[in-house]
Design a protein around this motif. Structure first.
Motif, mmCIF file in Angstrom:
data_model
loop_
_atom_site.group_PDB
_atom_site.id
_atom_site.type_symbol
_atom_site.label_atom_id
_atom_site.label_comp_id
_atom_site.label_asym_id
_atom_site.label_seq_id
_atom_site.Cartn_x
_atom_site.Cartn_y
_atom_site.Cartn_z
ATOM 1 N N GLN A 119 0.757 -0.977 -0.071
ATOM 2 C CA GLN A 119 0.018 0.099 0.082
ATOM 3 C C GLN A 119 0.844 1.138 0.036
ATOM 4 N N SER A 120 2.081 1.232 0.489
ATOM 5 C CA SER A 120 2.898 2.443 0.547
ATOM 6 C C SER A 120 3.604 2.740 -0.738
ATOM 7 N N VAL A 121 3.573 1.922 -1.613
ATOM 8 C CA VAL A 121 4.352 2.042 -2.966
ATOM 9 C C VAL A 121 3.457 2.746 -3.843
ATOM 10 N N ARG A 122 4.152 3.605 -4.912
ATOM 11 C CA ARG A 122 3.488 3.907 -6.207
ATOM 12 C C ARG A 122 4.473 3.705 -7.505
ATOM 13 N N ALA A 123 3.734 3.406 -8.532
ATOM 14 C CA ALA A 123 4.644 3.201 -9.818
ATOM 15 C C ALA A 123 3.688 3.194 -10.732
ATOM 16 N N PRO A 124 4.035 3.648 -12.029
ATOM 17 C CA PRO A 124 3.053 3.639 -13.093
ATOM 18 C C PRO A 124 2.622 2.189 -13.496
ATOM 19 N N GLY A 125 3.704 1.310 -13.527
ATOM 20 C CA GLY A 125 3.730 -0.266 -13.576
ATOM 21 C C GLY A 125 3.416 -0.955 -12.253
ATOM 22 N N GLU A 126 2.811 -1.880 -12.330
ATOM 23 C CA GLU A 126 2.659 -2.645 -11.055
ATOM 24 C C GLU A 126 3.997 -3.037 -10.354
ATOM 25 N N ASP A 127 3.922 -2.780 -8.857
ATOM 26 C CA ASP A 127 5.231 -3.139 -8.154
ATOM 27 C C ASP A 127 5.179 -4.525 -8.005
ATOM 28 N N HIS A 128 6.559 -5.235 -7.941
ATOM 29 C CA HIS A 128 6.049 -6.657 -7.367
ATOM 30 C C HIS A 128 6.975 -6.767 -5.826
ATOM 31 N N HIS A 129 6.661 -7.649 -5.265
ATOM 32 C CA HIS A 129 7.216 -7.990 -3.869
ATOM 33 C C HIS A 129 7.587 -9.432 -3.892
ATOM 34 N N ALA A 130 8.710 -9.736 -3.358
ATOM 35 C CA ALA A 130 9.141 -11.040 -3.051
ATOM 36 C C ALA A 130 10.119 -11.212 -2.032
ATOM 37 N N LYS A 131 9.964 -12.279 -1.040
ATOM 38 C CA LYS A 131 10.953 -12.483 -0.103
ATOM 39 C C LYS A 131 11.900 -13.510 -0.448
ATOM 40 N N ILE A 132 13.248 -12.983 0.251
ATOM 41 C CA ILE A 132 14.335 -13.771 -0.290
ATOM 42 C C ILE A 132 14.996 -14.098 1.123
ATOM 43 N N PHE A 133 16.106 -15.104 1.009
ATOM 44 C CA PHE A 133 16.920 -15.577 2.205
ATOM 45 C C PHE A 133 18.373 -15.286 1.696
ATOM 46 N N ILE A 134 19.050 -14.611 2.416
ATOM 47 C CA ILE A 134 20.587 -14.450 2.081
ATOM 48 C C ILE A 134 21.450 -15.042 3.155
ATOM 49 N N GLU A 135 22.609 -15.361 2.994
ATOM 50 C CA GLU A 135 23.795 -15.707 3.951
ATOM 51 C C GLU A 135 24.005 -14.648 4.865
ATOM 52 N N LEU A 136 24.234 -15.088 6.113
ATOM 53 C CA LEU A 136 24.558 -13.990 7.076
ATOM 54 C C LEU A 136 25.952 -13.120 6.714
ATOM 55 N N GLU A 137 26.784 -13.790 6.104
ATOM 56 C CA GLU A 137 28.094 -13.063 5.921
ATOM 57 C C GLU A 137 27.850 -12.169 4.693
ATOM 58 N N ASP A 138 26.946 -12.416 3.838
ATOM 59 C CA ASP A 138 26.572 -11.308 2.879
ATOM 60 C C ASP A 138 25.808 -10.192 3.257
ATOM 61 N N ALA A 139 24.863 -10.510 4.087
ATOM 62 C CA ALA A 139 24.272 -9.231 4.880
ATOM 63 C C ALA A 139 25.331 -8.412 5.601
ATOM 64 N N PHE A 140 26.356 -8.984 6.059
ATOM 65 C CA PHE A 140 27.302 -8.267 6.907
ATOM 66 C C PHE A 140 28.544 -7.523 6.060
ATOM 67 N N LYS A 173 25.883 -3.727 2.121
ATOM 68 C CA LYS A 173 26.552 -4.082 3.125
ATOM 69 C C LYS A 173 25.708 -3.687 4.543
ATOM 70 N N GLY A 174 25.818 -4.564 5.566
ATOM 71 C CA GLY A 174 24.849 -4.047 6.707
ATOM 72 C C GLY A 174 23.252 -4.278 6.797
ATOM 73 N N LEU A 175 23.107 -5.204 5.629
ATOM 74 C CA LEU A 175 21.609 -5.195 5.664
ATOM 75 C C LEU A 175 20.720 -6.015 6.533
ATOM 76 N N ARG A 176 20.020 -5.622 7.007
ATOM 77 C CA ARG A 176 19.257 -6.169 8.221
ATOM 78 C C ARG A 176 17.815 -6.907 7.891
ATOM 79 N N GLU A 177 17.406 -7.804 8.569
ATOM 80 C CA GLU A 177 16.331 -8.640 8.265
ATOM 81 C C GLU A 177 15.127 -7.635 8.285
ATOM 82 N N GLY A 178 14.125 -7.746 7.540
ATOM 83 C CA GLY A 178 12.840 -7.053 7.231
ATOM 84 C C GLY A 178 13.226 -5.757 6.336
ATOM 85 N N GLN A 179 14.448 -5.535 6.150
ATOM 86 C CA GLN A 179 14.733 -4.340 4.980
ATOM 87 C C GLN A 179 14.455 -4.856 3.633
#
Length: 203
Positions: A119-140, A173-179
């Motif tokens: 609900q919080s996003v706006r774009a001319p085309g439809e926005d897509h959302h997806a959940k992904i999982f990444i390695e802890l090291e990659d997030a750090f 770098k420094g990405l956290r869960e939920g971002q």
């Protein structure tokens, strides 16, 4: 929370086409409509039928729901798997908060989050959302990784099929869960020459 077998609620097979599902829904909705039916519990049954149709007539939600498999039984205690929804693209407005609140906890636990985010996003085309999982090291430390996503579509027979695509994603770098990671122009195509929507990846 109890598992709901949406196929059994509508009285259709898991291989049912979109037309089969629509036909079954219309028949049951007429039978249990509160203004028509005098059966005890008709209103609750009518809402349950509407919830089942909301999921099964939508290729995105049906494909995601089918990933749970056929091993679950109606009424069985259920908790969404930890990786629920990972790798699936959901379009903007898949379900609104109002719709999620009107349905069961089972429905809200599976699909409510995507609608609230969208609900919080706006774009001319439809926005897509997806959940992904990444390695802890990659997030750090940050990294570039190939992420495979699956998007459901209807084939010529009205059955849900999954189309896959792989994107190279820069993980900050420094990405956290939920971002969210925003990939500009990777959502649905715009209409009438408008630019496409964006793809938002939730970590």
């Amino acid at each position: 929370m109890e598992f709901k077998d949406y196929y059994k609620i509508l009285g259709v097979e898991r291989t049912a086409t979109a037309d089969d599902i629509k036909s079954a829904y219309r028949k049951l909705a007429r039978k249990y409509h509160p203004d028509v039916s005098k059966e005890p519990g008709a209103e609750a049954r009518f809402k349950e039928i509407g919830e089942a149709y909301k999921v099964l007539h939508d290729p995105e939600k049906r494909a995601a729901y089918d990933q749970l498999g056929a091993r679950w039984q109606p009424g069985q205690e259920f908790t969404p798997p930890p990786d629920w929804g990972a790798g699936f693209e959901f379009t903007r407005g898949t379900v609104s908060p109002e719709e999620a609140d009107g349905f069961s906890d089972f429905f809200s636990s599976l699909f409510g989050q995507f609608g609230r985010q969208a609900q919080s996003v706006r774009a001319p085309g439809e926005d897509h959302h997806a959940k992904i999982f990444i390695e802890l090291e990659d997030a750090f430390t940050g990294a570039t990784r190939g992420i495979m996503l699956r998007a459901p579509h209807l084939d010529a027979q009205g059955r849900v099929v999954l189309q896959e695509r792989t994107l190279n994603v820069q993980i900050p770098k420094g990405l956290r869960e939920g971002q969210l990671i925003r990939l500009a122009g990777q959502g649905a195509a715009g209409i009438g020459g408008a630019p496409p929507g964006d793809l938002y990846l939730e970590v």
